[in-house]
Design an enzyme around this catalytic site. Structure first.
Site, PDB file in Angstrom:
ATOM      1  N   TYR A 109      -2.695   2.874   8.764  1.00 34.67           N
ATOM      2  CA  TYR A 109      -2.166   3.109   7.411  1.00 34.67           C
ATOM      3  C   TYR A 109      -3.146   2.523   6.410  1.00 34.67           C
ATOM      4  O   TYR A 109      -3.670   1.417   6.596  1.00 34.67           O
ATOM      5  CB  TYR A 109      -0.791   2.443   7.236  1.00 34.67           C
ATOM      6  CG  TYR A 109      -0.270   2.522   5.815  1.00 34.67           C
ATOM      7  CD1 TYR A 109       0.464   3.623   5.388  1.00 34.67           C
ATOM      8  CD2 TYR A 109      -0.528   1.497   4.903  1.00 34.67           C
ATOM      9  CE1 TYR A 109       0.933   3.708   4.087  1.00 34.67           C
ATOM     10  CE2 TYR A 109      -0.070   1.584   3.598  1.00 34.67           C
ATOM     11  CZ  TYR A 109       0.657   2.681   3.193  1.00 34.67           C
ATOM     12  OH  TYR A 109       1.110   2.765   1.900  1.00 34.67           O
ATOM     13  N   GLU A 197      -2.667   7.149  -0.950  1.00 34.33           N
ATOM     14  CA  GLU A 197      -2.103   6.743   0.339  1.00 34.33           C
ATOM     15  C   GLU A 197      -2.534   7.713   1.434  1.00 34.33           C
ATOM     16  O   GLU A 197      -2.500   8.935   1.247  1.00 34.33           O
ATOM     17  CB  GLU A 197      -0.574   6.689   0.254  1.00 34.33           C
ATOM     18  CG  GLU A 197       0.094   6.199   1.526  1.00 34.33           C
ATOM     19  CD  GLU A 197       1.601   6.171   1.401  1.00 34.33           C
ATOM     20  OE1 GLU A 197       2.188   5.096   1.556  1.00 34.33           O
ATOM     21  OE2 GLU A 197       2.192   7.249   1.135  1.00 34.33           O
TER      22      GLU A 197
END
Length: 385
Positions: A109, A197
């Protein structure tokens, strides 16, 4: 302003950031043809909506033939996708993104966002990427790595290396990550992003880093510098009333209550909503008409808030500093007459030309309830519903 995944990946590719190969489609036949052009034996069909949690909501499907790609696209297009981030009504699926399948070794992530309290760009990373990243952050926060970038210096190579090693990358992959993160940071700053993101950022079987997903939010206040990005806006993904408000230079946010608020100034609007809640009511919206309110803008604001069928009363709270109370009163009278307002209207005016404003309301002959102060206005609004 949010971008779709395929738009964000177009930006990534422009900055030399490695992304998975894919094509956007608006019809099932286009999706099937895209699979044929991409080649391979596995494809992923992704609904293009401005929300996370698509996988858990059924908006991401695997397909092992072009015919399955066609079927997956057909099942999504024209429907509404409901996720934890969309609310019960969901968002319309007007496009799908067809990607060639990737050989995934690891899922990571990575995100960048503006930390306004620290006045820094924060880089957040985790070795536990994937669909359950929210649970990771809530239950095992020690797995979340946070690094702050000094704006005058920019992202330093040692910071990127530190993040890479913390993610458990090999020496060669850390070199890739330093280059990868540097390009992301340049995109973030040059495009005036508020959020970037990648979930997941994958390491494939060949040991290379690849952005398998992409989410970008652009600061609305900077869009005047980015005509090309502004052209990427998808109004279908935005709240209809909020979009209409923006067209009239109104700041509007829909809420779940039944008492509509029309106020000038964000702080006063928040205080108005707080007092409605304090006295047992529920605000139906946040609406700031701004310091340059005109009768036409006030009338437009009334039409906007009454388009919400849940509204059972309207509380107008104006403090006339730059804006004149008599102009606000003219707008209220114009709106009530034009729209034939049938719900109670409670008005509190204070400030510049307040006596003229109150006189106009009193002489209008309309069913408008005056209030002496903000508490009195909130009490009358709550009592009316």
């Amino acid at each position: 302003m949010n971008l779709h995944e395929y738009q964000a990946k177009q930006l990534f590719a422009r900055y030399g950031i490695p992304v998975s190969q894919g094509e956007v489609a608006t019809m099932p036949a286009q999706a099937e043809a895209a699979a044929g052009r991409l080649g391979g034996q596995l494809w992923v069909v992704k609904a293009q909506v401005h929300a996370g949690g698509r996988g858990k909501g059924g908006g991401v499907k695997l397909a092992r033939s072009p015919e399955e790609v066609h079927a997956a696209a057909d099942a999504m297009l024209g429907e509404r996708l409901v996720t934890k981030q969309t609310g019960s009504e969901g968002l319309p699926i007007n496009q799908v993104f067809v990607e060639r399948g990737s050989d995934i070794e690891r899922e990571l992530y990575l995100s960048m966002l503006v930390d306004r309290a620290r006045e820094r760009i924060a880089i957040i990373a985790s070795a536990a990427g994937g669909m359950d990243i929210e649970e990771v952050a809530a239950n095992t926060p020690e797995q979340i790595i946070t690094t702050f970038v000094q704006p005058a210096a920019g992202l330093q190579a040692y910071q990127a290396r530190s993040i890479g090693y913390a993610l458990g990358l090999s020496n060669e992959q850390v070199k890739q990550f330093v280059n990868f993160a540097g390009k992301l940071y340049r995109l973030f700053t040059e495009c005036d992003a508020g959020l970037l993101e990648i979930n997941p950022l994958i390491v494939d079987k060949a040991g290379d880093l690849l952005a398998l997903d992409a989410k970008i939010n652009i600061d609305d206040n900077a869009l005047f510098r980015h005509a090309e990005l502004q052209a990427m806006r998808d109004p279908s993904q935005e709240d209809e009333m909020e979009r209409s408000a923006a067209e009239h230079d109104l700041n509007y946010v829909s809420l779940d209550g039944n008492i509509a608020c029309m106020v000038n100034g964000a702080g006063l609007a928040m205080a108005t909503m707080d007092l409605i809640k304090l006295h047992g009511g529920e605000p139906a919206n946040f609406l700031d008409v701004g310091g340059g309110a005109t009768p036409d803008r006030v009338a437009a604001a009334f039409k906007l808030i009454l388009s919400n069928t849940s509204v059972e009363a309207i509380l107008v709270n104006i403090f006339g500093g730059i804006v004149r109370c008599d102009l606000i009163a003219e707008g209220i009278i114009q709106a009530v007459r034009e729209i034939h307002v049938k719900v109670p209207v409670i008005v509190r005016l204070e400030g510049t030309n307040v006596d003229k404003g109150k006189a106009l309301l009193a002489e209008s002959g309309l069913a408008i309830t005056p209030a002496d102060d903000l508490t009195d206005a909130a009490l009358k609004a709550v009592a009316s519903v």
